[in-house]
Enzyme design. Structure first.
Site, PDB file in Angstrom:
ATOM      1  N   HIS A 137       0.838  -1.208   0.000  1.00 40.17           N
ATOM      2  CA  HIS A 137       0.000   0.000   0.000  1.00 40.17           C
ATOM      3  C   HIS A 137       0.870   1.254   0.000  1.00 40.17           C
ATOM      4  O   HIS A 137       0.618   2.199  -0.760  1.00 40.17           O
ATOM      5  CB  HIS A 137      -0.912  -0.027   1.235  1.00 40.17           C
ATOM      6  CG  HIS A 137      -1.646   1.253   1.488  1.00 40.17           C
ATOM      7  ND1 HIS A 137      -2.969   1.456   1.136  1.00 40.17           N
ATOM      8  CD2 HIS A 137      -1.239   2.414   2.074  1.00 40.17           C
ATOM      9  CE1 HIS A 137      -3.338   2.669   1.489  1.00 40.17           C
ATOM     10  NE2 HIS A 137      -2.308   3.275   2.063  1.00 40.17           N
ATOM     11  N   GLU A 138       1.888   1.281   0.849  1.00 40.66           N
ATOM     12  CA  GLU A 138       2.769   2.453   0.914  1.00 40.66           C
ATOM     13  C   GLU A 138       3.570   2.623  -0.373  1.00 40.66           C
ATOM     14  O   GLU A 138       3.784   3.743  -0.846  1.00 40.66           O
ATOM     15  CB  GLU A 138       3.701   2.338   2.120  1.00 40.66           C
ATOM     16  CG  GLU A 138       2.998   2.268   3.467  1.00 40.66           C
ATOM     17  CD  GLU A 138       2.022   3.410   3.699  1.00 40.66           C
ATOM     18  OE1 GLU A 138       2.228   4.502   3.115  1.00 40.66           O
ATOM     19  OE2 GLU A 138       1.050   3.213   4.445  1.00 40.66           O
ATOM     20  N   HIS A 141       1.568   4.338  -2.977  1.00 36.04           N
ATOM     21  CA  HIS A 141       1.596   5.804  -2.849  1.00 36.04           C
ATOM     22  C   HIS A 141       2.799   6.375  -3.605  1.00 36.04           C
ATOM     23  O   HIS A 141       2.692   7.383  -4.306  1.00 36.04           O
ATOM     24  CB  HIS A 141       1.691   6.207  -1.382  1.00 36.04           C
ATOM     25  CG  HIS A 141       0.390   6.186  -0.645  1.00 36.04           C
ATOM     26  ND1 HIS A 141      -0.736   6.834  -1.096  1.00 36.04           N
ATOM     27  CD2 HIS A 141       0.040   5.609   0.542  1.00 36.04           C
ATOM     28  CE1 HIS A 141      -1.725   6.666  -0.233  1.00 36.04           C
ATOM     29  NE2 HIS A 141      -1.278   5.913   0.765  1.00 36.04           N
ATOM     30  N   GLU A 207      -6.207   7.213  -0.827  1.00 37.20           N
ATOM     31  CA  GLU A 207      -6.142   6.003  -0.009  1.00 37.20           C
ATOM     32  C   GLU A 207      -6.812   4.830  -0.716  1.00 37.20           C
ATOM     33  O   GLU A 207      -6.308   3.705  -0.680  1.00 37.20           O
ATOM     34  CB  GLU A 207      -6.777   6.247   1.359  1.00 37.20           C
ATOM     35  CG  GLU A 207      -5.984   7.188   2.247  1.00 37.20           C
ATOM     36  CD  GLU A 207      -4.558   6.725   2.475  1.00 37.20           C
ATOM     37  OE1 GLU A 207      -4.335   5.493   2.612  1.00 37.20           O
ATOM     38  OE2 GLU A 207      -3.660   7.583   2.508  1.00 37.20           O
TER      39      GLU A 207
END
Length: 288
Positions: A137-138, A141, A207
């Site tokens: 997930h990071e 980003h 997100e």
């Protein structure tokens, strides 16, 4: 990995930055009428350069995190390295923050200058697959380049807030009760509120985009969904003092630190329930 650009996210980032810069052109124009514009420009310029080039270090410092090498956390480094290859990204710096708050975030001005930070709390809370989901997930980003956009946007909002709080310092020796200064401070307040709302609207969408991206990198949406539920549940057991100390990084965390009804209303993140629902729908699609 079948990575596709998220044009919805890119369009929102472009629109947000356009509106913010337009807003700040007007903002500087208003300030120039009442304050010492040279001082304002110099301060803003130096502050912006520092924020842009040192944003990753500032974010890590604010969390009390330190960059760790492979000897200290070999498994964590191996995980980040493998996921970075799957995401077709340069391996970012790996940092660890010694705190009970179970969280993670990515920072940096570009894909080549980025860092991924996890807390000791999240490493104790999640199993291997769940931690991989969070790290993916990071990295999503970083892949989406929304970390840089959020850093710039947050910086511009901070400038307006600083003028609201310290605007009288830029009067150049004029009477502090000057009505023009009051107008400039009120204008700064309006700019800060509009910036605040724009940033939160973008943050909620990014997100969802990072959840999708992280699930694509690992191929296991259910692992990230499980991690989100665990982190959200564990947050209620963390002492309030620890939560207050780290709330300023909310926009960059994978799960925000809750702060009552008002905090939820203006949250930087969509609800955990909505995020999990979308991930589970994605899991069903993959299985089909």
């Amino acid at each position: 990995m079948q990575w596709k650009p998220d044009w919805g996210l890119r369009g929102r980032m472009a629109l947000t930055m356009f509106l913010l810069f337009a807003l700040y052109i007007v903002f500087i124009g208003v300030l120039s009428q009442f304050l010492n514009i040279l001082s304002v420009v110099i301060v803003m310029g130096l502050f912006s350069l520092g924020q842009f080039f040192f944003s990753d270090r500032l974010a890590l410092y604010s969390m009390g995190a330190k960059v760790v090498d492979e000897d200290e956390y070999p498994e964590l480094h191996a995980m980040v390295g493998r996921l970075s290859q799957q995401a077709d990204l340069p391996k970012p710096k790996v940092a660890v923050a010694d705190t009970r708050v179970p969280n993670a975030f990515a920072t940096g001005r570009s894909q080549k200058n980025s860092a991924v930070c996890v807390t000791t709390g999240i490493m104790r809370t999640l199993d291997r697959d769940e931690l991989e989901g969070v790290l993916a997930h990071e990295l999503a980003h970083v892949k989406n380049r929304d970390v840089m956009v959020m850093t710039i946007a947050s910086f511009l909002s901070t400038l307006a807030f600083l003028v609201v709080r310290w605007g009288w310092l830029f009067t150049g020796g004029r009477d502090r009760n000057n009505g023009g200064v009051v107008v400039a401070i009120v204008a700064s307040l309006v700019v800060w509120i509009v910036s605040f709302l724009l940033i939160r609207t973008l943050s909620r969408y990014r997100e969802f985009a990072a959840d999708r991206g992280g699930a694509i990198i690992t191929g296991r949406p259910s692992a990230l969904a499980s991690a989100l539920l665990k982190i959200s549940g564990e947050m209620d057991r963390v002492p309030k003092n620890d939560l207050r100390e780290e709330a300023e990084m909310n926009a960059f965390f994978i799960i925000p630190i809750k702060s009552g009804i008002v905090g939820r209303l203006f949250s930087t993140h969509p609800s955990t329930e909505k995020r999990v629902e979308r991930l589970r729908a994605m899991e069903r699609e993959l299985e089909a």
